[in-house]
Design an enzyme around this catalytic site. Structure first.
Site, PDB file in Angstrom:
ATOM      1  N   ARG A   1       0.823  -1.211   0.000  1.00  0.00           N
ATOM      2  CA  ARG A   1       0.000   0.000   0.000  1.00  0.00           C
ATOM      3  C   ARG A   1       0.856   1.260   0.000  1.00  0.00           C
ATOM      4  O   ARG A   1       1.880   1.336   0.680  1.00  0.00           O
ATOM      5  CB  ARG A   1      -0.929   0.014   1.214  1.00  0.00           C
ATOM      6  CG  ARG A   1      -1.968  -1.088   1.189  1.00  0.00           C
ATOM      7  CD  ARG A   1      -2.921  -0.960   2.347  1.00  0.00           C
ATOM      8  NE  ARG A   1      -3.767   0.229   2.228  1.00  0.00           N
ATOM      9  CZ  ARG A   1      -4.570   0.663   3.197  1.00  0.00           C
ATOM     10  NH1 ARG A   1      -4.618   0.026   4.352  1.00  0.00           N
ATOM     11  NH2 ARG A   1      -5.315   1.739   3.019  1.00  0.00           N
TER      12      ARG A   1
ATOM     13  N   TYR B   1       0.318   5.750  -0.062  1.00  0.00           N
ATOM     14  CA  TYR B   1      -0.568   6.901  -0.102  1.00  0.00           C
ATOM     15  C   TYR B   1      -0.618   7.433  -1.537  1.00  0.00           C
ATOM     16  O   TYR B   1       0.323   7.230  -2.311  1.00  0.00           O
ATOM     17  CB  TYR B   1      -0.064   8.008   0.824  1.00  0.00           C
ATOM     18  CG  TYR B   1      -0.210   7.697   2.293  1.00  0.00           C
ATOM     19  CD1 TYR B   1      -1.462   7.471   2.863  1.00  0.00           C
ATOM     20  CD2 TYR B   1       0.897   7.655   3.135  1.00  0.00           C
ATOM     21  CE1 TYR B   1      -1.602   7.201   4.208  1.00  0.00           C
ATOM     22  CE2 TYR B   1       0.765   7.387   4.493  1.00  0.00           C
ATOM     23  CZ  TYR B   1      -0.490   7.159   5.017  1.00  0.00           C
ATOM     24  OH  TYR B   1      -0.627   6.891   6.358  1.00  0.00           O
TER      25      TYR B   1
ATOM     26  N   ASP C   1      -9.026   8.570  15.653  1.00  0.00           N
ATOM     27  CA  ASP C   1      -7.636   8.326  15.253  1.00  0.00           C
ATOM     28  C   ASP C   1      -6.834   9.610  15.507  1.00  0.00           C
ATOM     29  O   ASP C   1      -6.618  10.412  14.611  1.00  0.00           O
ATOM     30  CB  ASP C   1      -7.608   7.924  13.774  1.00  0.00           C
ATOM     31  CG  ASP C   1      -6.242   7.488  13.295  1.00  0.00           C
ATOM     32  OD1 ASP C   1      -5.302   7.464  14.115  1.00  0.00           O
ATOM     33  OD2 ASP C   1      -6.106   7.180  12.090  1.00  0.00           O
TER      34      ASP C   1
ATOM     35  N   ASP D   1      -0.932   8.245  16.790  1.00  0.00           N
ATOM     36  CA  ASP D   1      -0.119   8.750  15.683  1.00  0.00           C
ATOM     37  C   ASP D   1       0.470  10.117  16.012  1.00  0.00           C
ATOM     38  O   ASP D   1      -0.144  10.923  16.711  1.00  0.00           O
ATOM     39  CB  ASP D   1      -0.966   8.879  14.410  1.00  0.00           C
ATOM     40  CG  ASP D   1      -1.490   7.541  13.924  1.00  0.00           C
ATOM     41  OD1 ASP D   1      -0.763   6.546  14.052  1.00  0.00           O
ATOM     42  OD2 ASP D   1      -2.629   7.493  13.424  1.00  0.00           O
TER      43      ASP D   1
ATOM     44  N   ASP E   1      -9.311   3.466  17.638  1.00  0.00           N
ATOM     45  CA  ASP E   1      -9.053   2.713  16.399  1.00  0.00           C
ATOM     46  C   ASP E   1      -8.169   1.483  16.605  1.00  0.00           C
ATOM     47  O   ASP E   1      -7.730   0.879  15.632  1.00  0.00           O
ATOM     48  CB  ASP E   1      -8.450   3.633  15.326  1.00  0.00           C
ATOM     49  CG  ASP E   1      -7.008   4.016  15.623  1.00  0.00           C
ATOM     50  OD1 ASP E   1      -6.529   3.789  16.761  1.00  0.00           O
ATOM     51  OD2 ASP E   1      -6.341   4.544  14.710  1.00  0.00           O
TER      52      ASP E   1
END
Length: 220
Positions: free
Chosen positions: A60, A62, A130, A98, A93
């Protein structure tokens, strides 16, 4: 006699301390700024290594580069059984918290930076909370100038809006809706960010003590 070197395996999520004292925290880089590979700790694997995420067998990425160093606060966890009444009742989440680090230097995958938190954005991703803690590395030339969200706007004008817009829109090219934000769609201040960090550190502590079910998460 021949020397044998041994290396102790550690988890970037569980084994790196969160706090260093005097308001300094450890931040682990997963995605260096100006890159797009979606790297993250594999929370369901022993020692939670940093790996590139996959979907349907494909690595994956972005749709465009991220403009800041991005990663996690060790020893934090967003509890998916906890509904945050201050952020639309959204549940955690199930990941570490983060961090978006706004300094000028590009970090390396797995690098540990000493940071100070400056604010927090309450992103809601498909109904899940998140958190994005906005922070700066202590070795950045502007670190002494910024201590709260107002300082970010003063010394890094437009950055808070750019961070919010980036995370709001990055799923749109894949045909998904824009992410939303709580707390009035703005970055909360440093005190609020520290509250989020404290609460999610407490949730992590309950997790590793097994007072909360771990389900598929690795606790080593």
């Amino acid at each position: 006699m021949e020397k044998v070197l041994t290396f102790e395996q550690v988890s970037p999520w569980h084994d790196v301390p969160l706090q260093l004292g005097d308001g300094v925290y450890n931040f682990i880089v997963e995605i260096p700024k100006e890159s797009s590979a979606k790297m993250e700790v594999a929370t369901d694997e022993p020692f939670t290594p940093i790996k590139q995420d996959t979907k349907k067998g494909k690595l994956r990425y972005y749709p465009y580069n991220i403009n800041w160093n991005y990663g996690l606060l060790p020893q934090t966890w967003e509890d998916p059984s906890f509904a945050n009444n201050e952020v639309d009742g959204a549940f955690g989440d199930n990941d570490p918290v983060d961090v978006v680090e706004i300094g000028e230097r590009r970090g390396e995958i797995g690098e540990i930076l000493k940071i100070k938190p400056l604010g927090a954005l309450a992103m809601i991703d498909e109904g899940e909370l998140d958190w994005k803690i906005v922070a700066i590395s202590l070795d950045d030339p502007k670190a002494a100038l910024v201590n709260d969200v107002d300082d970010v706007e003063k010394h890094f004008p437009g950055t808070l809006t750019a961070i919010r817009d980036w995370f709001r829109d990055y799923k749109i090219p894949d045909g998904k809706p824009a992410n939303k934000f709580g707390l009035g769609n703005k970055a909360a201040n440093k005190d609020y960010a520290l509250k989020v960090i404290k609460e999610t550190n407490e949730s992590w502590a309950k997790l590793v003590k097994r007072s909360i079910p771990a389900n598929d998460l690795s606790l080593v």
